[in-house]
Motif scaffolding. Structure first.
Motif, PDB file in Angstrom:
ATOM      1  N   TYR A   1      77.714  63.910  28.665  1.00 48.58           N
ATOM      2  CA  TYR A   1      77.546  62.495  28.376  1.00 48.58           C
ATOM      3  C   TYR A   1      77.169  62.243  26.920  1.00 48.58           C
ATOM      4  O   TYR A   1      77.123  61.109  26.485  1.00 48.58           O
ATOM      5  CB  TYR A   1      76.489  61.879  29.297  1.00 48.58           C
ATOM      6  CG  TYR A   1      76.986  61.729  30.719  1.00 48.58           C
ATOM      7  CD1 TYR A   1      77.653  60.584  31.128  1.00 48.58           C
ATOM      8  CD2 TYR A   1      76.808  62.746  31.638  1.00 48.58           C
ATOM      9  CE1 TYR A   1      78.120  60.463  32.424  1.00 48.58           C
ATOM     10  CE2 TYR A   1      77.279  62.627  32.932  1.00 48.58           C
ATOM     11  CZ  TYR A   1      77.932  61.486  33.322  1.00 48.58           C
ATOM     12  OH  TYR A   1      78.400  61.358  34.602  1.00 48.58           O
ATOM     13  N   SER A   2      76.898  63.304  26.142  1.00 52.13           N
ATOM     14  CA  SER A   2      76.578  63.153  24.721  1.00 52.13           C
ATOM     15  C   SER A   2      77.872  63.048  23.930  1.00 52.13           C
ATOM     16  O   SER A   2      78.872  63.667  24.274  1.00 52.13           O
ATOM     17  CB  SER A   2      75.773  64.352  24.217  1.00 52.13           C
ATOM     18  OG  SER A   2      74.509  64.387  24.805  1.00 52.13           O
ATOM     19  N   SER A   3      77.834  62.308  22.838  1.00 55.09           N
ATOM     20  CA  SER A   3      79.031  62.164  22.004  1.00 55.09           C
ATOM     21  C   SER A   3      79.202  63.397  21.132  1.00 55.09           C
ATOM     22  O   SER A   3      78.286  64.199  20.966  1.00 55.09           O
ATOM     23  CB  SER A   3      78.925  60.921  21.128  1.00 55.09           C
ATOM     24  OG  SER A   3      77.983  61.130  20.098  1.00 55.09           O
ATOM     25  N   ASN A   4      80.373  63.541  20.539  1.00 56.71           N
ATOM     26  CA  ASN A   4      80.648  64.643  19.628  1.00 56.71           C
ATOM     27  C   ASN A   4      80.370  64.261  18.181  1.00 56.71           C
ATOM     28  O   ASN A   4      80.696  64.997  17.278  1.00 56.71           O
ATOM     29  CB  ASN A   4      82.103  65.091  19.778  1.00 56.71           C
ATOM     30  CG  ASN A   4      82.339  65.798  21.090  1.00 56.71           C
ATOM     31  OD1 ASN A   4      81.472  66.507  21.583  1.00 56.71           O
ATOM     32  ND2 ASN A   4      83.508  65.607  21.668  1.00 56.71           N
ATOM     33  N   GLU A   5      79.777  63.094  17.959  1.00 56.83           N
ATOM     34  CA  GLU A   5      79.528  62.621  16.609  1.00 56.83           C
ATOM     35  C   GLU A   5      78.177  63.073  16.066  1.00 56.83           C
ATOM     36  O   GLU A   5      77.815  62.746  14.962  1.00 56.83           O
ATOM     37  CB  GLU A   5      79.633  61.099  16.587  1.00 56.83           C
ATOM     38  CG  GLU A   5      81.025  60.625  16.945  1.00 56.83           C
ATOM     39  CD  GLU A   5      81.126  59.120  17.044  1.00 56.83           C
ATOM     40  OE1 GLU A   5      80.243  58.414  16.537  1.00 56.83           O
ATOM     41  OE2 GLU A   5      82.107  58.658  17.642  1.00 56.83           O
ATOM     42  N   GLY A   6      77.424  63.826  16.850  1.00 51.59           N
ATOM     43  CA  GLY A   6      76.137  64.349  16.407  1.00 51.59           C
ATOM     44  C   GLY A   6      75.046  63.301  16.439  1.00 51.59           C
ATOM     45  O   GLY A   6      75.278  62.126  16.661  1.00 51.59           O
ATOM     46  N   GLY A   7      73.828  63.768  16.238  1.00 52.46           N
ATOM     47  CA  GLY A   7      72.703  62.857  16.150  1.00 52.46           C
ATOM     48  C   GLY A   7      72.035  62.533  17.462  1.00 52.46           C
ATOM     49  O   GLY A   7      70.861  62.791  17.627  1.00 52.46           O
ATOM     50  N   ASN A   8      72.749  61.969  18.404  1.00 49.10           N
ATOM     51  CA  ASN A   8      72.154  61.521  19.669  1.00 49.10           C
ATOM     52  C   ASN A   8      72.641  62.381  20.825  1.00 49.10           C
ATOM     53  O   ASN A   8      73.495  61.973  21.602  1.00 49.10           O
ATOM     54  CB  ASN A   8      72.500  60.051  19.928  1.00 49.10           C
ATOM     55  CG  ASN A   8      71.942  59.142  18.869  1.00 49.10           C
ATOM     56  OD1 ASN A   8      70.814  59.325  18.446  1.00 49.10           O
ATOM     57  ND2 ASN A   8      72.722  58.188  18.430  1.00 49.10           N
ATOM     58  N   CYS A   9      72.099  63.578  20.933  1.00 45.24           N
ATOM     59  CA  CYS A   9      72.547  64.497  21.973  1.00 45.24           C
ATOM     60  C   CYS A   9      71.381  64.910  22.855  1.00 45.24           C
ATOM     61  O   CYS A   9      70.256  65.057  22.396  1.00 45.24           O
ATOM     62  CB  CYS A   9      73.144  65.754  21.351  1.00 45.24           C
ATOM     63  SG  CYS A   9      74.588  65.431  20.331  1.00 45.24           S
ATOM     64  N   VAL A  10      71.682  65.113  24.106  1.00 42.01           N
ATOM     65  CA  VAL A  10      70.700  65.682  25.014  1.00 42.01           C
ATOM     66  C   VAL A  10      71.230  67.016  25.516  1.00 42.01           C
ATOM     67  O   VAL A  10      72.438  67.234  25.591  1.00 42.01           O
ATOM     68  CB  VAL A  10      70.369  64.755  26.207  1.00 42.01           C
ATOM     69  CG1 VAL A  10      69.715  63.490  25.738  1.00 42.01           C
ATOM     70  CG2 VAL A  10      71.585  64.460  27.040  1.00 42.01           C
TER      71      VAL A  10
END
Length: 61
Positions: free
Chosen positions: A13-22
């Motif tokens: 569910y995390s994006s591949n754009e970095g920064g906001n990952c769990v």
């Protein structure tokens, strides 16, 4: 439980754009969730049933 020994992986569910990952790690009795930027920080631990119910209600745009 020693969560350092768990196999952590980036949530789908995390994006591949970095920064906001769990990151998520599963165990037969629980699911553990943490911020990928702060791996030594707080960890949310919930039952497998609670995690499944959460995912059933999550919508991604």
């Amino acid at each position: 439980m020693n969560t350092a020994a768990l196999a952590w992986f980036k949530s789908s569910y995390s994006s591949n754009e970095g920064g906001n990952c769990v990151e998520v790690a599963t165990h037969p009795s629980a699911v553990h969730v943490r911020d990928s930027k702060t791996t030594d920080g707080p960890i949310l631990t919930v039952s497998s049933t609670t995690w499944s119910n959460f995912l059933d209600r999550v919508t991604c745009d």
